[in-house]
Design an enzyme around this catalytic site. Structure first.
Site, PDB file in Angstrom:
ATOM      1  N   ASP B 131       0.853  -1.088  -0.013  1.00 26.51           N
ATOM      2  CA  ASP B 131      -0.088   0.026   0.067  1.00 26.51           C
ATOM      3  C   ASP B 131       0.756   1.157   0.014  1.00 26.51           C
ATOM      4  O   ASP B 131       1.883   1.371   0.849  1.00 26.51           O
ATOM      5  CB  ASP B 131      -0.875   0.114   1.175  1.00 26.51           C
ATOM      6  CG  ASP B 131      -2.029   1.192   1.126  1.00 26.51           C
ATOM      7  OD1 ASP B 131      -2.167   1.438   0.020  1.00 26.51           O
ATOM      8  OD2 ASP B 131      -2.656   1.143   2.210  1.00 26.51           O
ATOM      9  N   TYR B 133       1.195   5.686  -0.373  1.00 23.30           N
ATOM     10  CA  TYR B 133       1.175   6.942   0.523  1.00 23.30           C
ATOM     11  C   TYR B 133       1.257   8.099  -0.626  1.00 23.30           C
ATOM     12  O   TYR B 133       1.949   9.240  -0.215  1.00 23.30           O
ATOM     13  CB  TYR B 133       2.330   7.026   1.335  1.00 23.30           C
ATOM     14  CG  TYR B 133       2.138   7.907   2.657  1.00 23.30           C
ATOM     15  CD1 TYR B 133       0.958   7.605   3.528  1.00 23.30           C
ATOM     16  CD2 TYR B 133       2.954   8.484   3.246  1.00 23.30           C
ATOM     17  CE1 TYR B 133       0.850   8.208   4.727  1.00 23.30           C
ATOM     18  CE2 TYR B 133       3.106   9.313   4.223  1.00 23.30           C
ATOM     19  CZ  TYR B 133       1.910   9.059   4.885  1.00 23.30           C
ATOM     20  OH  TYR B 133       1.631   9.638   6.203  1.00 23.30           O
ATOM     21  N   HIS B 138      -2.648  13.822   1.566  1.00 22.71           N
ATOM     22  CA  HIS B 138      -2.879  12.829   2.635  1.00 22.71           C
ATOM     23  C   HIS B 138      -1.735  12.806   3.508  1.00 22.71           C
ATOM     24  O   HIS B 138      -1.759  12.639   4.580  1.00 22.71           O
ATOM     25  CB  HIS B 138      -3.204  11.528   2.105  1.00 22.71           C
ATOM     26  CG  HIS B 138      -3.153  10.535   3.090  1.00 22.71           C
ATOM     27  ND1 HIS B 138      -4.451  10.442   4.026  1.00 22.71           N
ATOM     28  CD2 HIS B 138      -2.512   9.493   3.431  1.00 22.71           C
ATOM     29  CE1 HIS B 138      -4.167   9.249   4.956  1.00 22.71           C
ATOM     30  NE2 HIS B 138      -3.059   8.728   4.406  1.00 22.71           N
ATOM     31  N   GLU B 202     -10.270   4.328   4.323  1.00 21.64           N
ATOM     32  CA  GLU B 202      -9.265   5.093   3.646  1.00 21.64           C
ATOM     33  C   GLU B 202     -10.039   4.777   2.197  1.00 21.64           C
ATOM     34  O   GLU B 202      -9.908   3.454   1.727  1.00 21.64           O
ATOM     35  CB  GLU B 202      -7.773   4.456   4.017  1.00 21.64           C
ATOM     36  CG  GLU B 202      -7.484   4.864   5.107  1.00 21.64           C
ATOM     37  CD  GLU B 202      -5.660   4.928   5.137  1.00 21.64           C
ATOM     38  OE1 GLU B 202      -5.177   3.849   4.556  1.00 21.64           O
ATOM     39  OE2 GLU B 202      -5.122   5.425   6.187  1.00 21.64           O
ATOM     40  N   GLU B 204      -9.356   4.314  -1.496  1.00 15.58           N
ATOM     41  CA  GLU B 204      -8.062   4.035  -2.443  1.00 15.58           C
ATOM     42  C   GLU B 204      -8.380   3.626  -3.774  1.00 15.58           C
ATOM     43  O   GLU B 204      -9.528   2.832  -3.882  1.00 15.58           O
ATOM     44  CB  GLU B 204      -7.017   3.219  -1.544  1.00 15.58           C
ATOM     45  CG  GLU B 204      -6.787   3.910  -0.290  1.00 15.58           C
ATOM     46  CD  GLU B 204      -5.293   2.873   0.469  1.00 15.58           C
ATOM     47  OE1 GLU B 204      -4.833   2.275  -0.410  1.00 15.58           O
ATOM     48  OE2 GLU B 204      -5.305   2.912   1.599  1.00 15.58           O
ATOM     49  N   ASP B 236      -8.933   0.684   2.766  1.00 19.42           N
ATOM     50  CA  ASP B 236      -7.956   0.124   3.511  1.00 19.42           C
ATOM     51  C   ASP B 236      -8.447   0.564   5.234  1.00 19.42           C
ATOM     52  O   ASP B 236      -7.676   1.688   5.630  1.00 19.42           O
ATOM     53  CB  ASP B 236      -6.599   0.773   3.301  1.00 19.42           C
ATOM     54  CG  ASP B 236      -5.518   0.187   4.243  1.00 19.42           C
ATOM     55  OD1 ASP B 236      -5.765  -1.006   4.627  1.00 19.42           O
ATOM     56  OD2 ASP B 236      -4.558   0.819   4.468  1.00 19.42           O
ATOM     57  N   ARG B 240      -7.199   4.105  13.920  1.00 20.90           N
ATOM     58  CA  ARG B 240      -6.264   5.212  14.247  1.00 20.90           C
ATOM     59  C   ARG B 240      -5.392   5.125  15.524  1.00 20.90           C
ATOM     60  O   ARG B 240      -4.245   5.624  15.773  1.00 20.90           O
ATOM     61  CB  ARG B 240      -6.784   6.441  14.088  1.00 20.90           C
ATOM     62  CG  ARG B 240      -7.279   6.833  12.549  1.00 20.90           C
ATOM     63  CD  ARG B 240      -6.290   6.560  11.603  1.00 20.90           C
ATOM     64  NE  ARG B 240      -7.110   6.811  10.227  1.00 20.90           N
ATOM     65  CZ  ARG B 240      -6.506   6.326   9.158  1.00 20.90           C
ATOM     66  NH1 ARG B 240      -5.209   6.090   9.036  1.00 20.90           N
ATOM     67  NH2 ARG B 240      -6.995   6.768   8.053  1.00 20.90           N
ATOM     68  N   GLN B 243      -3.139   2.453  15.698  1.00 22.71           N
ATOM     69  CA  GLN B 243      -1.860   2.903  14.764  1.00 22.71           C
ATOM     70  C   GLN B 243      -1.122   3.825  15.158  1.00 22.71           C
ATOM     71  O   GLN B 243       0.311   3.893  15.245  1.00 22.71           O
ATOM     72  CB  GLN B 243      -2.435   3.440  13.296  1.00 22.71           C
ATOM     73  CG  GLN B 243      -1.596   3.920  12.392  1.00 22.71           C
ATOM     74  CD  GLN B 243      -2.417   4.479  11.163  1.00 22.71           C
ATOM     75  OE1 GLN B 243      -3.505   4.559  11.100  1.00 22.71           O
ATOM     76  NE2 GLN B 243      -1.444   4.854  10.111  1.00 22.71           N
ATOM     77  N   TYR B 247       2.883   2.067  15.740  1.00 26.92           N
ATOM     78  CA  TYR B 247       3.561   2.358  14.315  1.00 26.92           C
ATOM     79  C   TYR B 247       5.133   2.581  14.421  1.00 26.92           C
ATOM     80  O   TYR B 247       5.772   2.569  13.519  1.00 26.92           O
ATOM     81  CB  TYR B 247       2.776   3.270  13.335  1.00 26.92           C
ATOM     82  CG  TYR B 247       3.226   4.661  13.771  1.00 26.92           C
ATOM     83  CD1 TYR B 247       2.987   5.617  14.691  1.00 26.92           C
ATOM     84  CD2 TYR B 247       4.048   5.240  12.672  1.00 26.92           C
ATOM     85  CE1 TYR B 247       3.444   6.965  14.614  1.00 26.92           C
ATOM     86  CE2 TYR B 247       4.361   6.636  12.643  1.00 26.92           C
ATOM     87  CZ  TYR B 247       4.056   7.388  13.696  1.00 26.92           C
ATOM     88  OH  TYR B 247       4.429   8.575  13.884  1.00 26.92           O
ATOM     89  N   LYS B 256      -4.323  -2.148  10.726  1.00 18.68           N
ATOM     90  CA  LYS B 256      -4.674  -2.065   9.427  1.00 18.68           C
ATOM     91  C   LYS B 256      -5.024  -3.645   9.010  1.00 18.68           C
ATOM     92  O   LYS B 256      -5.606  -4.031   8.193  1.00 18.68           O
ATOM     93  CB  LYS B 256      -3.408  -1.958   8.328  1.00 18.68           C
ATOM     94  CG  LYS B 256      -2.764  -0.567   8.773  1.00 18.68           C
ATOM     95  CD  LYS B 256      -3.866   0.570   7.801  1.00 18.68           C
ATOM     96  CE  LYS B 256      -3.034   1.820   7.534  1.00 18.68           C
ATOM     97  NZ  LYS B 256      -3.666   2.720   6.888  1.00 18.68           N
ATOM     98  N   THR B 260      -9.164  -5.206   4.927  1.00 20.71           N
ATOM     99  CA  THR B 260      -8.886  -4.444   3.762  1.00 20.71           C
ATOM    100  C   THR B 260     -10.130  -5.070   2.859  1.00 20.71           C
ATOM    101  O   THR B 260     -10.108  -6.149   2.662  1.00 20.71           O
ATOM    102  CB  THR B 260      -7.763  -4.488   3.095  1.00 20.71           C
ATOM    103  OG1 THR B 260      -6.645  -4.103   4.246  1.00 20.71           O
ATOM    104  CG2 THR B 260      -7.504  -3.412   2.168  1.00 20.71           C
ATOM    105  N   THR B 363      -4.442   6.547   0.658  1.00 21.22           N
ATOM    106  CA  THR B 363      -5.420   7.222   0.748  1.00 21.22           C
ATOM    107  C   THR B 363      -5.443   8.428  -0.500  1.00 21.22           C
ATOM    108  O   THR B 363      -4.556   9.037  -0.174  1.00 21.22           O
ATOM    109  CB  THR B 363      -5.791   7.793   2.183  1.00 21.22           C
ATOM    110  OG1 THR B 363      -5.656   6.986   3.011  1.00 21.22           O
ATOM    111  CG2 THR B 363      -6.840   8.577   2.193  1.00 21.22           C
ATOM    112  N   GLU B 377      -8.382  12.750   8.792  1.00 20.51           N
ATOM    113  CA  GLU B 377      -8.050  14.031   7.914  1.00 20.51           C
ATOM    114  C   GLU B 377      -9.454  14.872   8.174  1.00 20.51           C
ATOM    115  O   GLU B 377      -9.364  16.167   8.323  1.00 20.51           O
ATOM    116  CB  GLU B 377      -7.883  14.069   6.581  1.00 20.51           C
ATOM    117  CG  GLU B 377      -6.485  13.213   6.197  1.00 20.51           C
ATOM    118  CD  GLU B 377      -6.231  12.997   4.835  1.00 20.51           C
ATOM    119  OE1 GLU B 377      -5.800  13.951   3.900  1.00 20.51           O
ATOM    120  OE2 GLU B 377      -6.220  11.975   4.475  1.00 20.51           O
TER     121      GLU B 377
END
Lengths: 433, 433
Positions: B131, B133, B138, B202, B204, B236, B240, B243, B247, B256, B260, B363, B377
């Site tokens: 995936d 970015y 984003h 997300e 995508e 996805d 949060r 995450q 992360y 994640k 998905t 995203t 966001e």
């Protein structure tokens, strides 16, 4: 301690197979690890290592020597269908193979193949590969190099950190590793795209999964080991210069995905039973574990006393007939997180594991000099080079270097068992960009 | 611009299939996306969407309506074997399906299945899922929330950041998403293990790969699109709070991997040809691209004018018969990195791609209010809640919320084509820890 011992573990047990009873060998009758092999020009088959030979399981099934459930899955070209049956089936296979190979059974040399006459393949078709960070010494040492002011992050002692690796580039032991190209950036000036100058190995063990769990059905810690068929050697080759530039904020990607090598032999948890030890005790000032990562049986026997070792033989050393130089030796018993905790954590959000998935431990490092499981740590990121017997120096792997991982278990009163080896030689990559 | 148009793109082309010529539909004869389906009680098959129906490709092969090479692969239960043949085969399939379905061809209703009568499945068996970015908006917005002092990291404009995702938990559109449990830590006090309170979507698009490359053989940017069979919708789902805690330093993992969702339809690059646009121009002060990420054809036509949209319908909205509320709408043409750059970068270290691998974009967010592709966001990490028509507020997804992704292309002088939808409703997860 989950030390369920039976007649297959008896140290006095011997095999009729020539070479299987030699002291110091990896594959006595007490081990019986599973793998996949291919005779020249034939298709892949599965087998069990015994001394310098392997037992051809499809041949055993054809001769009516395995129970019906096993006979239907051992004719496949990978272990996945065997793994899908779960640990009880692996225990039956162990018992049946042990009975077949024991010194008091009739010799059946027609069921054997010499290991040196075949190609050893990946033991399973790996659907998903994830990799842990379970050695606190490794995490601290690497953290210090990447983040001098902040080596061990606040989450480390609360959860077994891991990341998703690339399954497509998993290869069998013996596959050469091509030096990857990639972006690296010294911090002064723009990045350049060039061959990695900081190619490294990572000395790891990995668990192959079976039978797996359904999406949305976490595996509790108390039953996590029912999902671990056994362990194999893993070399998570790493390009440190690429990693340093790319890893923020989403983790390592191209610094790892060019190749990961797996040892050929899956040593089952049954074979490892005599070598169970308590999980590493948490320090008095470590935070308490959340309940889903805390289990009395795991604390009492979640560790494995497996010695792991990495050695290097440069092209010049090989030309001179020199033996490999040991770089790393550590004990898997020192890991901060147990394999069962890795499984319970990975599924705690509902994520599903499939038969043949690989959960690797992360680099196995200990606290003493020479126990660090990668060159990044051993050379302090290249600032303290290693000296080879030829006088060559190493801050990272050079073209022509052959790296070999080994692992074994020894305990008074039990037969020594081993994992075989996981090898790879570094090739230069010439490329028009 | 790689705008290879032929008779299959003609806006005047019409089909004998009922409903296929309705204006505003996703699946006119100019689209012909591929997918997998299952009739109740039968095994999986592959097909091509046409209006509200789909063309059963195994039935076409059985009737001798496809060329031999295609006929041997369209009887499989997934698209992988078709993808393995590469884009020339997809172009032939498009041409042959277009001829079969055109208004001037004899009607063959026996080759059709109503989409609403079947279950739509994952279009391919995905070996590896990575995936990206690729939206700089984003990356900047999320970076500001996670690292207020350092939103866009120094590497962002030099390389298309990506990470490995979990393939096992990829599910078909329509599969409910169970709210994951996980560790979250507010920073005050120890972490807790509880249901995620910051469940997010997300928005995508993802590229399905075919034919793939060998390990050690990078795909140059100039030929990267030969590896992209087409695009599908990807959600996805992200937790949060999990995450944020997990992360560092190895990237998102359990935040994640619980699920998905993939849209059912693979819209081929052939179908997208009329909607090619230049790649987003780099800003005058952006650093120059390294040569392996820079190609004149990619600059001229590496973008796709695809509108993407996410909408939400809460349980209360559904009970009241209200339509979904649009949350996000953005253009895929605004991405900072092209799909071809993602492919070239991902293979630049020698990593191999296999047919059916998924490379998602990350995203898709734009620069204007309402163009952000996730709630993190849109709500500034929950600090500015969204108001639903019922008066309900959302800082994150609530149990019972249904999230729908859509995407489509419209251009004067061409038939509108669409991707169908990718849906999922949030389920509470009760669990004894």
């Amino acid at each position: 301690m989950n030390m369920r011992l039976d007649a297959t573990h008896a140290p006095t047990l011997r095999s009729w197979v020539t070479g299987a009873n030699d002291p110091g060998g990896d594959f006595p009758i007490q081990n019986l690890p599973l793998g996949c092999f291919r005779r020249p020009g034939e298709s892949a088959r599965i087998g069990i290592a015994i001394g310098p030979h392997l037992l051809d399981l499809a041949a055993c099934a054809g001769a009516g020597l395995l129970d019906d459930a096993l006979a239907t899955v051992v004719t496949a070209p990978t272990l996945n269908a065997v793994l899908a049956l779960g640990r009880p089936a692996l225990s039956r296979l162990r018992a049946q193979a042990s009975a077949l190979l024991a010194a008091d059974a009739p010799a059946r040399p027609e069921l054997l193949v010499a290991q040196e006459a075949v190609e050893l393949l990946l033991p399973a078709q790996v659907g998903d590969y994830s990799d842990g960070y379970a050695s606190i010494e490794h995490a601290t040492n690497v953290g210090r190099l990447f983040r001098p002011d902040n080596p061990l992050l606040p989450n480390y002692k609360h959860l077994p950190i891991a990341y998703h690796g690339r399954a497509s580039s998993l290869v069998a032991s013996g596959t050469p590793v091509r030096r990857p190209w990639g972006q690296r950036c010294s911090g002064e000036g723009p990045p350049e795209f060039a061959p990695s100058m900081m190619l490294d190995y990572e000395l790891e063990l990995g668990a192959l999964i079976g039978p797996g769990n359904a999406l949305g059905a976490p595996v509790p810690l108390a039953s996590a080991e029912a999902q671990i068929a056994g362990l194999c050697l893993v070399n998570d080759w790493s390009a440190r210069d690429i990693q340093r530039w790319e890893y923020q904020p989403l983790g390592p990607f191209l610094s790892k995905s060019f190749q990961t090598s797996l040892g050929p032999w899956l040593v089952t948890l049954d074979a490892l039973a005599p070598f169970r030890v308590p999980a590493r005790p948490r320090a008095p000032d470590d935070p308490p574990l959340l309940p889903y990562l805390d289990d009395a049986a795991d604390r009492a026997g979640g560790g494995f006393a497996i010695t792991v070792e990495a050695s290097l033989c440069s092209a010049q050393m090989r030309a001179g007939g020199m033996p490999p130089l040991r770089l790393s030796r550590a004990s898997f018993a020192g890991m901060y997180w147990t394999l069962a905790q890795l499984v319970a954590h990975q599924t705690s959000n509902g994520c599903n594991l499939r038969p043949g998935d690989l959960i690797a431990s992360g680099t196995i490092s200990g606290p003493t000099p020479g126990s660090q499981g990668c060159l990044l740590e051993l050379t302090h990121s290249g600032s303290v080079p290693l000296e080879l017997p030829t006088g060559e120096q190493r801050r990272a792997l050079a073209d022509g270097d052959e790296l070999t991982l080994r692992a074994w278990c020894e305990r008074e009163g039990f037969a020594r068992i081993g994992f075989g080896s996981c090898k790879g030689v570094v090739l230069a990559t010439d490329r028009a960009v």
